[in-house]
Design an enzyme around this catalytic site. Structure first.
Site, short mmCIF file in Angstrom:
data_model
loop_
_atom_site.label_atom_id
_atom_site.label_comp_id
_atom_site.label_asym_id
_atom_site.label_seq_id
_atom_site.Cartn_x
_atom_site.Cartn_y
_atom_site.Cartn_z
N ARG A 1 4.59 -12.57 -3.72
CA ARG A 1 4.13 -12.29 -2.36
C ARG A 1 4.39 -13.52 -1.51
O ARG A 1 3.50 -14.30 -1.21
CB ARG A 1 2.64 -11.90 -2.38
N PRO A 2 5.65 -13.69 -1.10
CA PRO A 2 6.01 -14.88 -0.35
C PRO A 2 5.38 -14.88 1.05
O PRO A 2 4.90 -13.85 1.52
CB PRO A 2 7.54 -14.79 -0.23
N ILE A 3 5.39 -16.05 1.70
CA ILE A 3 4.88 -16.13 3.07
C ILE A 3 5.95 -16.70 4.01
O ILE A 3 5.65 -17.27 5.04
CB ILE A 3 3.57 -16.95 3.15
N ASP A 4 7.22 -16.52 3.59
CA ASP A 4 8.32 -17.06 4.40
C ASP A 4 8.34 -16.48 5.82
O ASP A 4 8.67 -17.19 6.78
CB ASP A 4 9.66 -16.81 3.70
N LEU A 5 7.99 -15.22 5.98
CA LEU A 5 8.01 -14.61 7.32
C LEU A 5 6.93 -15.23 8.21
O LEU A 5 7.14 -15.46 9.40
CB LEU A 5 7.81 -13.10 7.24
N LYS B 1 -11.55 -2.96 5.16
CA LYS B 1 -11.38 -4.33 4.67
C LYS B 1 -10.21 -5.01 5.37
O LYS B 1 -10.32 -6.15 5.83
CB LYS B 1 -11.10 -4.30 3.15
N ASN B 2 -9.07 -4.31 5.45
CA ASN B 2 -7.87 -4.96 5.97
C ASN B 2 -7.92 -5.20 7.46
O ASN B 2 -7.05 -5.88 8.02
CB ASN B 2 -6.62 -4.14 5.61
N ASP C 1 -0.80 1.07 -0.65
CA ASP C 1 -2.17 0.97 -1.18
C ASP C 1 -2.69 2.31 -1.70
O ASP C 1 -3.62 2.35 -2.51
CB ASP C 1 -3.13 0.44 -0.10
N ARG D 1 -13.61 -6.28 -4.45
CA ARG D 1 -12.94 -6.93 -3.31
C ARG D 1 -12.81 -5.99 -2.13
O ARG D 1 -12.77 -6.44 -0.99
CB ARG D 1 -11.51 -7.34 -3.70
N ILE E 1 7.46 -1.31 -1.47
CA ILE E 1 6.84 -2.46 -0.79
C ILE E 1 6.60 -3.63 -1.75
O ILE E 1 6.96 -4.77 -1.45
CB ILE E 1 5.51 -2.06 -0.11
N ARG F 1 -5.41 -13.30 -0.73
CA ARG F 1 -4.15 -13.42 0.00
C ARG F 1 -4.36 -13.52 1.51
O ARG F 1 -3.69 -14.28 2.20
CB ARG F 1 -3.33 -12.17 -0.35
N CYS G 1 -4.34 -10.16 -5.13
CA CYS G 1 -4.04 -9.27 -6.24
C CYS G 1 -2.62 -9.53 -6.74
O CYS G 1 -1.73 -9.87 -5.96
CB CYS G 1 -4.16 -7.81 -5.81
#
Ligand code: UD1
Length: 437
Positions: A136-140, A38-39, A321, A413, A343, A107, A131
């Site tokens: 779960r920031p997206i600053d990076l 999936k990933n 995971d 999912r 994590i 996400r 999930c």
């Protein structure tokens, strides 16, 4: 036995009837082909946005998250068609915006950002869903894209992105090797002007799979999977055929299922090098794992030992995971196991479900201490996220009596036919209810 039908107040009617029912304990025995990852599939589908013509992804898993990515591609103008386990994507982009409802569904929709802004010079999308594993920031992602010359404005939960001068190659140093941020940079930079160097890039095998696909399409990406990526920008990419790598977390899920049931299971279509970082707890618990080319055999003892000490880390450390799945093993292992989740902040929600099944688990912030019990007992439990839901199914396989796992939409999912696959190995398990529309 507990009530046959539990009504969870937070759920819609469709979700109430959607559950996995397990009558345990089982002894798993047999052979199974593991699905494509999936990933890997999700960033690969985002990457098709950059490639002219047709891409054929073989070994593509049939998952609800993949369906969401397909709907995003179709919204952008691409044509997608399943041919068995292959997904054919014909790129014909007409739009550079993703509607909020599609963004909120998962996400990984955020990795479309780098690809769209590189292809169209602009992109518009909202903050992603996914999930509930804590913040779960997206600053990076945003910081790295800005360094590549993307102007990003945030308003009302949406991102308005423009790259008036095109994407400019640069030096990027990630403060954490984020998988998604690394993928976003790769997708943005692959058709840039100049060279981009990414220090502290994620080393997950899915990064190498994405680079392999892009390079086959004409990209020049070096060092994928090694922590320092060098991307020489090219002008154009052309679609190609690519086989999605095997799903290492689905593999470890079936290994955990075999382990808790004293089973003997052979998994086919496995990349054994990707499994190495997850082997220690299986060996610690007393399982015998034999790696046979692209297959893996696991034989478990009648009673597991404790898995001892698990600390989640970026690849090649033990993956976050896999933590819930190994916790189900620890729940019935002889002795004490200690987990440290580094994590995600909120990744012990499955502990509550395991406790309902009789597990002895204490959670203190990032640490969970598990005292293994001899036998779990079936009960109604609820998934709160994808891997946590799968962990409850694994625990239900060795629990005595009936376990009903709700929240199956989380499990769908990431798992293709989880219940059917486990049934083919001898478990008494079935999925009840239709997917919620
Ligand atoms: C990916 C995987 C997910 C896995 C995770 C970690 C996919 C589709 N999902 O998620 O299954 O659990 O890697 O291996 O591939 N972070 C920030 N700022 C950012 C980005 C991330 O602080 O901009 C933090 C996150 O909050 C988290 C950590 O970094 O604490 C890891 O996140 P990341 O590696 O980005 O995970 P994802 O790509 O979301």
């Amino acid at each position: 036995m507990g009530p046959r039908l539990i009504v969870w107040p937070m759920l819609t009617l469709g979700e109430v009837f959607s559950m996995i029912v397990i009558d345990g304990p089982a002894a798993l025995d047999g052979e199974l082909k593991v699905q494509g990852a999936k990933n890997s599939t999700l960033p690969l589908l985002a990457a098709t946005v950059l490639c002219k013509g047709q891409t054929v992804l073989h070994n593509c898993p049939h998952l609800s998250d993949v369906d969401t990515a397909v709907r995003i591609l179709e919204h952008l103008g691409s044509r997608c068609q399943w041919q068995g386990d292959s997904l054919v994507v014909e790129n014909a982009m007409t739009c550079c915006q993703i509607p909020p409802d599609l963004m909120r569904e998962m996400r990984s929709s955020i990795v479309f950002l780098g690809a769209i802004v590189s292809r169209c010079g602009e992109a518009e999308l909202c903050f992603p869903g996914g999930c509930e594993l804590g913040p779960r920031p997206i600053d990076l992602h945003i910081g790295a894209l800005r360094k590549l010359g993307v102007e990003i404005e945030e308003s009302g939960g949406c991102l308005h992105c423009r790259a008036p001068q095109g994407i400019q190659g640069t030096y990027i140093s990630l403060s954490f090797p984020s998988v998604g941020a690394t993928e976003n940079v790769m997708l943005a930079a692959v058709c840039s002007q100049g060279t981009t160097v990414v220090a502290n890039a994620a080393r997950e095998p899915e990064i190498a799979d994405l680079a392999a696909y892009l390079n086959r399409c004409g990209a020049r990406i070096y060092g994928a999977g090694e922590g320092c990526l060098i991307i020489d920008g090219v002008q154009e990419l052309y679609g190609c055929e690519h086989t999605v790598m095997p799903d290492r977390i689905a593999t470890v899920t079936y290994m955990a299922a075999a382990a808790v049931t004293g089973g003997n299971v052979t998994l086919r279509d496995v990349d054994n090098t990707h499994i190495l970082p997850m082997l220690a707890p299986f060996e610690q618990a007393g399982c015998s794992v034999r790696q046979l080319g692209r297959a893996l055999n696991i034989m478990a003892p009648p009673r597991l030992d404790a898995v001892r000490h698990i600390r989640t880390m970026p690849y090649p450390g033990f993956p976050t995971d896999a933590q819930p799945l190994v916790m189900s093993m620890a729940a019935v292992g002889r002795g004490t196991s200690i987990f440290v989740e580094t994590i995600f902040e909120n990744r012990y929600k499955h502990a509550e479900g395991l406790q309902r099944l009789g597990a002895n688990i204490k959670v203190e912030g990032k640490v969970a201490i598990v005292e293994g019990v001899e036998q779990l007992r079936g009960a109604p439990v609820m998934s709160h996220d994808l891997r946590g839901g799968a962990a409850l199914v694994v625990a239900g396989l060795c629990a005595k009596g009936r376990t009903e796992v709700g929240g199956v939409e989380y499990i769908r999912r990431g798992y293709e036919n989880l219940a059917g696959n486990l049934a083919s190995l001898g478990a008494r398990i079935r999925e009840v209810g239709e997917p919620t529309p």
